[in-house]
Design a protein around this motif. Structure first.
Motif, PDB file in Angstrom:
ATOM      1  N   PRO A   1     -19.799   0.565  -3.596  1.00 26.21           N
ATOM      2  CA  PRO A   1     -18.400   0.829  -3.224  1.00 26.21           C
ATOM      3  C   PRO A   1     -17.575   1.200  -4.457  1.00 26.21           C
ATOM      4  O   PRO A   1     -17.798   0.682  -5.543  1.00 26.21           O
ATOM      5  CB  PRO A   1     -17.932  -0.487  -2.628  1.00 26.21           C
ATOM      6  N   THR A   2     -16.629   2.087  -4.248  1.00 27.75           N
ATOM      7  CA  THR A   2     -15.764   2.483  -5.351  1.00 27.75           C
ATOM      8  C   THR A   2     -14.758   1.363  -5.626  1.00 27.75           C
ATOM      9  O   THR A   2     -14.570   0.452  -4.802  1.00 27.75           O
ATOM     10  CB  THR A   2     -14.994   3.774  -5.012  1.00 27.75           C
ATOM     11  N   GLN A   3     -14.105   1.463  -6.769  1.00 28.54           N
ATOM     12  CA  GLN A   3     -13.139   0.427  -7.139  1.00 28.54           C
ATOM     13  C   GLN A   3     -11.975   0.397  -6.151  1.00 28.54           C
ATOM     14  O   GLN A   3     -11.450  -0.662  -5.829  1.00 28.54           O
ATOM     15  CB  GLN A   3     -12.635   0.675  -8.554  1.00 28.54           C
ATOM     16  N   ASP A   4     -11.593   1.551  -5.639  1.00 23.77           N
ATOM     17  CA  ASP A   4     -10.505   1.626  -4.660  1.00 23.77           C
ATOM     18  C   ASP A   4     -10.888   0.919  -3.363  1.00 23.77           C
ATOM     19  O   ASP A   4     -10.085   0.206  -2.771  1.00 23.77           O
ATOM     20  CB  ASP A   4     -10.139   3.080  -4.391  1.00 23.77           C
ATOM     21  N   GLU A   5     -12.130   1.114  -2.933  1.00 18.86           N
ATOM     22  CA  GLU A   5     -12.606   0.446  -1.709  1.00 18.86           C
ATOM     23  C   GLU A   5     -12.639  -1.068  -1.896  1.00 18.86           C
ATOM     24  O   GLU A   5     -12.278  -1.832  -0.991  1.00 18.86           O
ATOM     25  CB  GLU A   5     -13.992   0.961  -1.327  1.00 18.86           C
ATOM     26  N   VAL A   6     -13.054  -1.501  -3.069  1.00 19.07           N
ATOM     27  CA  VAL A   6     -13.097  -2.936  -3.359  1.00 19.07           C
ATOM     28  C   VAL A   6     -11.686  -3.512  -3.333  1.00 19.07           C
ATOM     29  O   VAL A   6     -11.443  -4.569  -2.752  1.00 19.07           O
ATOM     30  CB  VAL A   6     -13.780  -3.203  -4.724  1.00 19.07           C
ATOM     31  N   ARG A   7     -10.730  -2.787  -3.933  1.00 18.63           N
ATOM     32  CA  ARG A   7      -9.328  -3.243  -3.935  1.00 18.63           C
ATOM     33  C   ARG A   7      -8.785  -3.328  -2.521  1.00 18.63           C
ATOM     34  O   ARG A   7      -8.068  -4.269  -2.175  1.00 18.63           O
ATOM     35  CB  ARG A   7      -8.460  -2.292  -4.760  1.00 18.63           C
ATOM     36  N   GLN A   8      -9.100  -2.347  -1.694  1.00 22.07           N
ATOM     37  CA  GLN A   8      -8.626  -2.363  -0.305  1.00 22.07           C
ATOM     38  C   GLN A   8      -9.203  -3.557   0.449  1.00 22.07           C
ATOM     39  O   GLN A   8      -8.497  -4.214   1.221  1.00 22.07           O
ATOM     40  CB  GLN A   8      -9.004  -1.059   0.399  1.00 22.07           C
ATOM     41  N   GLU A   9     -10.472  -3.858   0.237  1.00 19.44           N
ATOM     42  CA  GLU A   9     -11.093  -5.008   0.888  1.00 19.44           C
ATOM     43  C   GLU A   9     -10.451  -6.307   0.410  1.00 19.44           C
ATOM     44  O   GLU A   9     -10.185  -7.208   1.212  1.00 19.44           O
ATOM     45  CB  GLU A   9     -12.595  -5.037   0.607  1.00 19.44           C
ATOM     46  N   GLN A  10     -10.189  -6.397  -0.899  1.00 17.65           N
ATOM     47  CA  GLN A  10      -9.560  -7.601  -1.432  1.00 17.65           C
ATOM     48  C   GLN A  10      -8.140  -7.759  -0.893  1.00 17.65           C
ATOM     49  O   GLN A  10      -7.729  -8.863  -0.520  1.00 17.65           O
ATOM     50  CB  GLN A  10      -9.536  -7.557  -2.967  1.00 17.65           C
ATOM     51  N   THR A  11      -7.411  -6.663  -0.831  1.00 16.06           N
ATOM     52  CA  THR A  11      -6.048  -6.713  -0.299  1.00 16.06           C
ATOM     53  C   THR A  11      -6.064  -7.125   1.171  1.00 16.06           C
ATOM     54  O   THR A  11      -5.246  -7.937   1.598  1.00 16.06           O
ATOM     55  CB  THR A  11      -5.363  -5.337  -0.458  1.00 16.06           C
ATOM     56  N   ALA A  12      -6.993  -6.577   1.928  1.00 15.91           N
ATOM     57  CA  ALA A  12      -7.095  -6.930   3.350  1.00 15.91           C
ATOM     58  C   ALA A  12      -7.422  -8.414   3.505  1.00 15.91           C
ATOM     59  O   ALA A  12      -6.855  -9.091   4.371  1.00 15.91           O
ATOM     60  CB  ALA A  12      -8.153  -6.079   4.032  1.00 15.91           C
ATOM     61  N   GLU A  13      -8.301  -8.932   2.674  1.00 18.36           N
ATOM     62  CA  GLU A  13      -8.659 -10.358   2.740  1.00 18.36           C
ATOM     63  C   GLU A  13      -7.464 -11.234   2.385  1.00 18.36           C
ATOM     64  O   GLU A  13      -7.215 -12.246   3.036  1.00 18.36           O
ATOM     65  CB  GLU A  13      -9.828 -10.653   1.792  1.00 18.36           C
ATOM     66  N   ILE A  14      -6.711 -10.836   1.381  1.00 22.31           N
ATOM     67  CA  ILE A  14      -5.513 -11.601   1.002  1.00 22.31           C
ATOM     68  C   ILE A  14      -4.514 -11.612   2.146  1.00 22.31           C
ATOM     69  O   ILE A  14      -3.934 -12.652   2.460  1.00 22.31           O
ATOM     70  CB  ILE A  14      -4.886 -11.005  -0.282  1.00 22.31           C
ATOM     71  N   ARG A  15      -4.314 -10.462   2.784  1.00 24.58           N
ATOM     72  CA  ARG A  15      -3.375 -10.382   3.919  1.00 24.58           C
ATOM     73  C   ARG A  15      -3.837 -11.266   5.086  1.00 24.58           C
ATOM     74  O   ARG A  15      -3.027 -11.918   5.739  1.00 24.58           O
ATOM     75  CB  ARG A  15      -3.229  -8.939   4.401  1.00 24.58           C
ATOM     76  N   ARG A  16      -5.143 -11.283   5.353  1.00 20.61           N
ATOM     77  CA  ARG A  16      -5.667 -12.140   6.432  1.00 20.61           C
ATOM     78  C   ARG A  16      -5.390 -13.610   6.130  1.00 20.61           C
ATOM     79  O   ARG A  16      -4.980 -14.370   7.007  1.00 20.61           O
ATOM     80  CB  ARG A  16      -7.164 -11.922   6.615  1.00 20.61           C
ATOM     81  N   ARG A  17      -5.609 -14.007   4.879  1.00 17.58           N
ATOM     82  CA  ARG A  17      -5.358 -15.399   4.495  1.00 17.58           C
ATOM     83  C   ARG A  17      -3.876 -15.738   4.589  1.00 17.58           C
ATOM     84  O   ARG A  17      -3.515 -16.822   5.055  1.00 17.58           O
ATOM     85  CB  ARG A  17      -5.860 -15.654   3.075  1.00 17.58           C
ATOM     86  N   GLN A  18      -3.017 -14.823   4.163  1.00 17.93           N
ATOM     87  CA  GLN A  18      -1.579 -15.055   4.241  1.00 17.93           C
ATOM     88  C   GLN A  18      -1.138 -15.199   5.692  1.00 17.93           C
ATOM     89  O   GLN A  18      -0.315 -16.064   6.014  1.00 17.93           O
ATOM     90  CB  GLN A  18      -0.808 -13.913   3.581  1.00 17.93           C
ATOM     91  N   LYS A  19      -1.677 -14.358   6.560  1.00 20.02           N
ATOM     92  CA  LYS A  19      -1.318 -14.421   7.980  1.00 20.02           C
ATOM     93  C   LYS A  19      -1.774 -15.738   8.596  1.00 20.02           C
ATOM     94  O   LYS A  19      -1.036 -16.375   9.355  1.00 20.02           O
ATOM     95  CB  LYS A  19      -1.932 -13.241   8.735  1.00 20.02           C
ATOM     96  N   ALA A  20      -2.982 -16.170   8.242  1.00 18.19           N
ATOM     97  CA  ALA A  20      -3.496 -17.440   8.764  1.00 18.19           C
ATOM     98  C   ALA A  20      -2.628 -18.600   8.286  1.00 18.19           C
ATOM     99  O   ALA A  20      -2.287 -19.498   9.062  1.00 18.19           O
ATOM    100  CB  ALA A  20      -4.944 -17.640   8.332  1.00 18.19           C
ATOM    101  N   ARG A  21      -2.260 -18.571   6.998  1.00 20.49           N
ATOM    102  CA  ARG A  21      -1.418 -19.631   6.444  1.00 20.49           C
ATOM    103  C   ARG A  21      -0.045 -19.643   7.116  1.00 20.49           C
ATOM    104  O   ARG A  21       0.500 -20.706   7.431  1.00 20.49           O
ATOM    105  CB  ARG A  21      -1.262 -19.423   4.939  1.00 20.49           C
TER     106      ARG A  21
END
Length: 53
Positions: free
Chosen positions: A3-23
């Protein structure tokens, strides 16, 4: 495929957003429960102070 660095960043951002929404959801439920608890205690105190009859 690596995966490219941009794809990795998008996945990390999506994971952070999921955690924030759950919290946020958990906090909303807890705050709602606290409101209901305070309301129930208030009603109980009001009823206890009223004369029976």
């Amino acid at each position: 495929m690596i995966p490219t660095q941009d794809e990795v960043r998008q996945e990390q951002t999506a994971e952070i957003r999921r955690r924030q929404k759950a919290r946020a959801t958990i906090m909303a439920v807890l705050m709602g429960a606290l409101v209901i608890l305070i309301f129930a205690v208030s009603i109980a105190k009001i009823r206890a102070g009223m004369p029976h009859g």
